[in-house]
Design an enzyme around this catalytic site. Structure first.
Site, PDB file in Angstrom:
ATOM      1  N   ASP A 106       0.870  -1.176   0.000  1.00  0.00           N
ATOM      2  CA  ASP A 106       0.000   0.000   0.000  1.00  0.00           C
ATOM      3  C   ASP A 106       0.916   1.238   0.000  1.00  0.00           C
ATOM      4  O   ASP A 106       1.428   1.607  -1.044  1.00  0.00           O
ATOM      5  CB  ASP A 106      -0.899  -0.100   1.241  1.00  0.00           C
ATOM      6  CG  ASP A 106      -1.984   0.953   1.301  1.00  0.00           C
ATOM      7  OD1 ASP A 106      -2.439   1.405   0.240  1.00  0.00           O
ATOM      8  OD2 ASP A 106      -2.398   1.326   2.417  1.00  0.00           O
ATOM      9  N   GLY A 108       3.767   1.139   1.049  1.00  0.00           N
ATOM     10  CA  GLY A 108       5.081   0.541   0.809  1.00  0.00           C
ATOM     11  C   GLY A 108       5.957   0.531   2.053  1.00  0.00           C
ATOM     12  O   GLY A 108       7.052  -0.014   2.041  1.00  0.00           O
TER      13      GLY A 108
END
Ligand code: IMP
Ligand code: MG
Length: 185
Positions: A106, A108
């Site tokens: 998402d 990251g």
């Protein structure tokens, strides 16, 4: 407990689509690591269902270990990136080929944190495989080596992925309408 049918928007990825894609990924990973000694690292708990199916599609000999992380100081349904290790690996990864298996990338932050942490242990190689990638949500530069599906900016559940720890058992991935979802007491 609220039935998922009360808040599901759409089936984003069907059971059949998952089955086909996981088999493709298994084939690709088996080819890429042919002749190598692979350690698959499942990130609990979201990656559990995916890792269980993916490893059964690997035709190469490999080992499996698990790790559990949690992000804290977070708002509703978003990861803050302050990641804590709840359960560490049993395996010593020094000199090993490591493939991280995670449910979603998402912002990251979770994956980049784990990748940084594990790289200090000097594996021979370190790659990541995510079932779902929300690329437009990225806040830190993190590129997964293997991606099941690129998905839009939407809250999802099922196939290992939870909302408030529920709905992981569903065999498809649904998109949630959070306006209809009632948070458990
Ligand atoms: P990131 O650190 O922002 O990349 O977030 C990744 C983690 O957030 C994943 O491992 C999931 O646990 C969680 N997450 C992100 N998006 C969703 C979602 O749509 N549903 C459920 N969990 C999610
Ligand atoms: Mg997770």
């Amino acid at each position: 407990m609220q039935d998922y049918r009360d808040f599901i928007d759409e089936v984003l990825v069907s059971e059949e689509q998952i089955r086909v894609r996981v088999a493709e990924l298994g084939k690709q990973i088996s080819a890429d690591y042919a002749g190598e000694d692979l350690l698959v690292v499942c990130l609990l708990r979201g990656g559990l269902t995916f890792a269980a199916d993916l490893t059964r599609q690997l035709s190469i000999i490999h080992e499996l270990d698990c790790m559990s992380l949690s992000s804290y100081g977070t708002g509703n349904y978003a990861s803050s990136g302050n990641v804590r290790v709840n359960l560490d690996l049993i395996t010593n990864i020094e000199g090993r080929h490591v493939l991280l298996v995670e449910d979603i990338a998402d912002s990251g932050r979770t994956l980049s944190h784990v990748l940084t942490l594990l790289s200090t242990r000097e594996p021979k190689s370190l790659r990541s495989c995510v079932l779902l990638d929300k690329k437009m949500r990225r806040e830190v530069p993190m590129v997964a080596d293997y991606v099941g599906f690129d998905i839009p900016d939407k809250y999802v559940f099922g196939y290992g992925i939870d909302i408030d720890e529920r709905y992981r058992h569903l065999s498809f991935i649904g998109g949630a309408d959070l306006d209809k979802y009632i948070k458990p007491e």
